[in-house]
Design an enzyme around this catalytic site. Sequence first.
Site, PDB file in Angstrom:
ATOM      1  N   ASP A  31      -6.194 -11.447 -14.008  1.00  0.00           N
ATOM      2  CA  ASP A  31      -6.557 -10.070 -13.667  1.00  0.00           C
ATOM      3  C   ASP A  31      -7.541  -9.544 -14.720  1.00  0.00           C
ATOM      4  OD1 ASP A  31      -4.987  -7.619 -11.862  1.00  0.00           O
ATOM      5  OD2 ASP A  31      -6.386  -7.044 -13.466  1.00  0.00           O
ATOM      6  N   ILE A  32      -8.577  -8.866 -14.255  1.00  0.00           N
ATOM      7  CA  ILE A  32      -9.631  -8.387 -15.159  1.00  0.00           C
ATOM      8  C   ILE A  32      -9.127  -7.264 -16.074  1.00  0.00           C
ATOM      9  CG2 ILE A  32     -10.704  -6.585 -13.705  1.00  0.00           C
ATOM     10  CD1 ILE A  32     -13.412  -8.014 -14.319  1.00  0.00           C
ATOM     11  N   GLU A  97      -5.316  -1.441  -4.340  1.00  0.00           N
ATOM     12  CA  GLU A  97      -6.737  -1.052  -4.419  1.00  0.00           C
ATOM     13  C   GLU A  97      -7.633  -2.063  -3.726  1.00  0.00           C
ATOM     14  OE1 GLU A  97      -7.560  -0.531  -8.572  1.00  0.00           O
ATOM     15  OE2 GLU A  97      -6.307   1.265  -8.693  1.00  0.00           O
ATOM     16  N   VAL A  98      -7.253  -3.337  -3.757  1.00  0.00           N
ATOM     17  CA  VAL A  98      -8.069  -4.378  -3.131  1.00  0.00           C
ATOM     18  C   VAL A  98      -7.337  -4.851  -1.874  1.00  0.00           C
ATOM     19  CG1 VAL A  98      -9.157  -6.632  -3.409  1.00  0.00           C
ATOM     20  CG2 VAL A  98      -8.994  -5.088  -5.376  1.00  0.00           C
ATOM     21  N   HIS A 102      -2.715 -10.061  -2.209  1.00  0.00           N
ATOM     22  CA  HIS A 102      -2.619 -10.784  -3.474  1.00  0.00           C
ATOM     23  C   HIS A 102      -1.274 -10.505  -4.117  1.00  0.00           C
ATOM     24  CE1 HIS A 102      -4.425  -6.824  -4.197  1.00  0.00           C
ATOM     25  NE2 HIS A 102      -3.782  -6.834  -5.356  1.00  0.00           N
ATOM     26  N   HIS A 104       0.703 -10.248  -7.668  1.00  0.00           N
ATOM     27  CA  HIS A 104       0.583 -10.090  -9.127  1.00  0.00           C
ATOM     28  C   HIS A 104       1.692 -10.904  -9.791  1.00  0.00           C
ATOM     29  CE1 HIS A 104      -2.097  -6.442  -9.361  1.00  0.00           C
ATOM     30  NE2 HIS A 104      -1.658  -6.288  -8.121  1.00  0.00           N
TER      31      HIS A 104
HETATM   32  P1  AMP Z   1      -3.987  -3.888  -6.484  1.00  0.00           P
HETATM   33  O1  AMP Z   1      -3.792  -2.556  -7.115  1.00  0.00           O
HETATM   34  O2  AMP Z   1      -2.665  -4.557  -6.167  1.00  0.00           O
HETATM   35  O3  AMP Z   1      -4.930  -3.872  -5.312  1.00  0.00           O
HETATM   36  O4  AMP Z   1      -4.597  -4.802  -7.622  1.00  0.00           O
HETATM   37  C1  AMP Z   1      -5.932  -5.172  -7.694  1.00  0.00           C
HETATM   38  C2  AMP Z   1      -6.082  -5.851  -9.021  1.00  0.00           C
HETATM   39  O5  AMP Z   1      -7.322  -6.546  -9.015  1.00  0.00           O
HETATM   40  C3  AMP Z   1      -6.117  -4.890 -10.222  1.00  0.00           C
HETATM   41  O6  AMP Z   1      -5.049  -5.229 -11.113  1.00  0.00           O
HETATM   42  C4  AMP Z   1      -7.495  -5.146 -10.851  1.00  0.00           C
HETATM   43  O7  AMP Z   1      -7.473  -5.107 -12.247  1.00  0.00           O
HETATM   44  C5  AMP Z   1      -7.843  -6.522 -10.313  1.00  0.00           C
HETATM   45  N1  AMP Z   1      -9.268  -6.829 -10.204  1.00  0.00           N
HETATM   46  C6  AMP Z   1     -10.242  -6.069  -9.646  1.00  0.00           C
HETATM   47  N2  AMP Z   1     -11.433  -6.698  -9.708  1.00  0.00           N
HETATM   48  C7  AMP Z   1     -11.201  -7.894 -10.306  1.00  0.00           C
HETATM   49  C8  AMP Z   1     -12.029  -8.997 -10.671  1.00  0.00           C
HETATM   50  N3  AMP Z   1     -13.345  -9.015 -10.426  1.00  0.00           N
HETATM   51  N4  AMP Z   1     -11.447 -10.070 -11.286  1.00  0.00           N
HETATM   52  C9  AMP Z   1     -10.124 -10.062 -11.551  1.00  0.00           C
HETATM   53  N5  AMP Z   1      -9.291  -9.047 -11.231  1.00  0.00           N
HETATM   54  C10 AMP Z   1      -9.816  -7.979 -10.633  1.00  0.00           C
END
Ligand code: AMP
Length: 111
Positions: A31-32, A97-98, A102, A104
């Site tokens: 995770d970034i 957010e994405v 996925h 975690h």
């Molecule tokens: P969620 O809130 O479950 O959608 O988590 C999305 C996660 O993706 C967050 O913890 C972000 O920090 C992570 N994230 C977003 N962009 C990237 C990226 N380019 N590479 C790695 N992790 C990312």
Amino acid sequence: MSEQTIFHKIIAGEIPCEMVYETDEVLGFNDIHPKAPTHVLFVAKREEDFVPSIMDLTDETAHVPCKLIHAAQEFAKEKGIDGYKLTFHCGAKGGQEVFYLHLHFMSQQEL
Ligand code: AMP
């Protein structure tokens, strides 16, 4: 076709990631913005396994979260990590957010 997310681009190799696990079906990358010493995201790579969120699962995609959990378990075994949290954020109101399903993986143990 559904909207391309940042995780589609990572899987396609269009955006770099710190890959820590890969099989034909699942990718794991750091995770970034890590919220634990080890914070890895697991995603399904195959187009037919794409689902935006747990909230969108169907009979056809109900197996996908199990693939991600199994990948996380294999990853932990490989790395000798013997305690961790697994989390799915489900929908915007659940902190997602994405919109590419996925898992975690978070552990207080460092890789
Ligand atoms: P969620 O809130 O479950 O959608 O988590 C999305 C996660 O993706 C967050 O913890 C972000 O920090 C992570 N994230 C977003 N962009 C990237 C990226 N380019 N590479 C790695 N992790 C990312």
